[in-house]
Scaffold this active site. Structure first.
Site, PDB file in Angstrom:
ATOM      1  N   LEU A 227       6.207   7.748   7.771  1.00  0.00           N
ATOM      2  CA  LEU A 227       6.171   6.939   9.035  1.00  0.00           C
ATOM      3  C   LEU A 227       5.355   5.596   9.093  1.00  0.00           C
ATOM      4  CD1 LEU A 227       7.048   6.842  12.046  1.00  0.00           C
ATOM      5  CD2 LEU A 227       4.775   7.587  12.800  1.00  0.00           C
ATOM      6  N   ASP A 228       5.958   4.497   9.127  1.00  0.00           N
ATOM      7  CA  ASP A 228       5.486   3.154   9.099  1.00  0.00           C
ATOM      8  C   ASP A 228       5.035   2.774   7.702  1.00  0.00           C
ATOM      9  OD1 ASP A 228       6.197   3.050  11.980  1.00  0.00           O
ATOM     10  OD2 ASP A 228       4.403   3.649  12.747  1.00  0.00           O
ATOM     11  N   ALA A 229       5.542   3.439   6.804  1.00  0.00           N
ATOM     12  CA  ALA A 229       4.660   3.199   5.416  1.00  0.00           C
ATOM     13  C   ALA A 229       5.627   2.839   4.363  1.00  0.00           C
ATOM     14  CB  ALA A 229       4.276   4.325   5.057  1.00  0.00           C
TER      15      ALA A 229
END
Lengths: 284, 284, 284, 284
Positions: A227-229
């Site tokens: 996530l969000d990486a």
């Protein structure tokens, strides 16, 4: 103008630019743009070349194999060949917040984005009327915890049926499954409403407010299973002050989000993004 | 690392990149940077290439003539060949305001600027102590309307004696004569304290205050004989508000000026600036 | 929350803040925002105060006369009293370029602008469908040199009929007559596509390209009878490079225009703008 | 001009602005600046008022007790009274990197900072000559793991001896002990070379490079016992690209660091910072 774009990645060696440009010249190609990048740490060479097809003496279908035979093999290149036609096909996923969606539709309407938009998919019906006024089909696919799997199956069916090339999450408030993501590696662009890696996850404006930062931001990135990486494509920021409430941060931030996402879409469409090792090379 | 830099300008034609890179490769040059630009309106091609000299099989002295014979003639190129050694020699002219001067000296002291500074010339003695603490010779050459001609002659004598390559006007409050300027075409960099072409001439902060602008700026440009009208190298801006007095505009602006001038010096030193037709191509 | 906003201007004197805040407190007003500004050169004091009406013991209709009697007269104040209800009524004038219009409509749709939009008026029919999808009435009033007077008369009739408070020129490509402008002093907001005072008049992006600036901008200002010379409300800028064509400057600039215009509208709506002597005080 | 500055914090209530301004007016004070802020979540009111002392009829020594008696008690205020004379005394701690130090010294030399600088303390001797050329005493206090306690004792002795009011860590590469920090609560300003809360701790430019961010930043904050987690005073950012090496990030970042730190110092000197609950209110 019909043009071809070559994105190359290989071990760094002498003579790459010379050979690639010699290849294009030998078939009478008029080079429009060349950009290259060397990652010295990894010993890797990256290159992007765009040229006109009008005068080019190779047929569209031949280019890839001839390039592989004449240049690619020798330098152990991985490369991708793109054309600016037919236009790529982009699906937009959205929930209720409209600012990113409207910004994209407005640009498309003004002829700024060389892309087909065969569909907007939303888990809410709210934005249907306006999307359709822009001449874009709208599909309402509700999602609950229980129906997530079937909803994603329906989404994938629509994407395939319409030959969608890449997906833009324009503030789509659902987390995509790993299975879904693996269908579009580096072809799902998300806008996260913080200046990553600060404030990963939910409610980043609340977190920014709590920490008392003086600048907020937004990050457009390719979606990976973490996530969000994923690889960051573009980031923008805006200044805030102590008196700004969370609601004001949200509003200031939305202006940053829409500009950042639209820039990322533009880079992606222009084949200016090369994602590698969770980072991006942006040729511009 | 010893490197060579080639700046090229010629009519736009096919095959230029191929031939230039082939030339460099044929003598075993390792290309570090290539950038090119086509001005479609004028039909002109601009290119910058930098490569390592260590493995290069041509002697430094041979490169120019061999390039002319093998590539330049054929494409009717104007080109300049630079090396990053010995370091270029930069003179700084300053009056009383110290912010730009100290910024440059600080960067030089920190090893950020690959340049020799054989002299600071000022029409006032105020800054001598600190300049000398940085290990730079300081020359006080007063100027009045009556002595301007002899003062410029003395300046030119010092510049020649010390083999100065280019001059930086770091808020030097005197207007150079056309004769002086013609000695250093596109080799005198001035910082003007406005966002050109707005507020040409004297007291731009006063003019900005009067007009009620919400953003002020600074412009680094090459000096030509037309005041504040030479090719722009770099510009920066800062936000201001209605309550800022002229004195505050000056202070806010000084931060912009020093950053802008130092960026322009860096571009010039890295041979990234090509001035043409009163505009600049900045290769970066 | 119902609130009142007082905008004051008077000769600078001691005790103004004390008396204004005492007045509000004496009628049990809860002050939400206070901001003041002294122009020392002109010896003038400017102030903005906003307070809640819920607990306020004066009736809406009484406030102005009581304030005049108790405070205003004594300090020779000019003041304006505003309420945040009913919502102000804004007309949008547009030609063919849609970016500013769509940005405003998107914000309005998202509930960001506390304003009624009773009409969009255009000299072209192109944007009608989408404007109406947003639920806003669209009026097509063509204009030629011959019909300009009657067209403006028709526009004024519509504006009066609908009780329009102020007009936004969202890239409206017609010059308004002095007669028209005098109907809405400091109540017509225009977006000019340059960083004023640079590049006044037509084709500013072409002029910026010719001059070779490194930053372009946009300016939102109140319209006066002198072209592009009215009080500046907001300005924004964006960085450009030598390789950007005029068409690219236009596209980069449009992002700046729409953000700048929307900010100016917001300031105007929040009664944060005080125009004075061709400049603005922006209370924020 | 001699002036007094009052910084107030109390539970939010009606009438505060009225009573504070009445107090100042009743003693013939000419208010120069007033700003206030309400934190609605916490129900707290913050205010800053600055006024001229020339005409003020209370003696400097009386103000605090009279204000407490007439206003403070009634509203349960915590307040601090400052004067702009004598100038505050600031110590600068630095290691080897000179960019922040020279920026501060340059501003001080140009008369931009209303502060005395009785000392620069460094754990390295490198910068002594230039610091002394600026007329500032330089103290070399080496630090090793073994001598840290005695070195801090020596630092504290110097700070006390010279009546230092606050300390600036201008890229001082040592972590201060909790004991040291408790001597200067909210009176030690550090510059951290990242956009906090991203990249806390050592080598933030390396971390930014690894993550592939497109924007880097710097953060000036008050030092607390939790590393890089104190109240943020100011932040700035700069754009970077994929081709920037870590060394280039460092150089680009240093420009951001020095501007950010100098702004924070200016806010602190002008008594515009109110630190509360690990955040700051910046009155400007």
């Amino acid at each position: 103008m019909d043009k071809a774009i070559l994105i190359i990645q290989c071990p760094d060696q002498k003579g790459i630019v010379a050979e690639v440009s010699r290849f294009l010249y030998s078939y009478n190609g008029n080079i429009l743009e060349v950009d290259q990048h060397v990652d010295e740490e990894m010993g890797l060479f990256f290159m992007r070349a765009a040229w006109e097809l009008d005068s080019f003496s190779l047929k569209k279908e031949e280019i890839s194999s001839r390039f592989e035979a004449e240049v690619g093999q020798r330098f152990r290149m991985e490369f991708k060949l793109h054309f600016n036609f037919p236009k790529p096909r982009m699906a937009i996923f959205v929930s209720k917040l409209s600012h990113c969606l409207f910004d994209i539709l407005g640009r498309h309407h003004a002829g700024q984005l060389e892309v087909e938009i065969p569909m907007v998919i939303s888990n809410h019906p709210d934005l249907q009327t306006i999307v359709e006024a822009f001449g874009i089909p709208f599909f309402h696919i509700p999602i609950t915890a229980a129906t997530k799997e079937s909803a994603e199956a329906e989404q994938l069916r629509l994407l395939r049926e319409q030959g969608v090339d890449f997906v833009v999450l324009a503030r789509y408030m659902q987390i995509l499954s790993g299975d879904f993501i693996r269908n579009f590696p580096n072809r799902i662009i998300n806008i996260h409403h913080s200046f990553l890696p600060a404030f990963v996850g939910a409610r980043p404006y609340h977190a920014a407010y709590e920490r008392g930062v003086k600048i907020i931001g937004a990050t457009a990135h390719y979606v990976t299973e973490v996530l969000d990486a994923g690889p960051i494509i573009e980031q923008e920021v805006a200044r805030v002050r102590h008196h700004n409430t969370v609601a004001e941060l949200v509003q200031i931030g939305q202006d940053v989000e829409k500009v950042t996402l639209s820039k990322a879409i533009k880079y992606h469409l222009d084949r200016k993004v090369l994602a590698f090792k969770n980072k991006t090379v942006i040729f511009y």
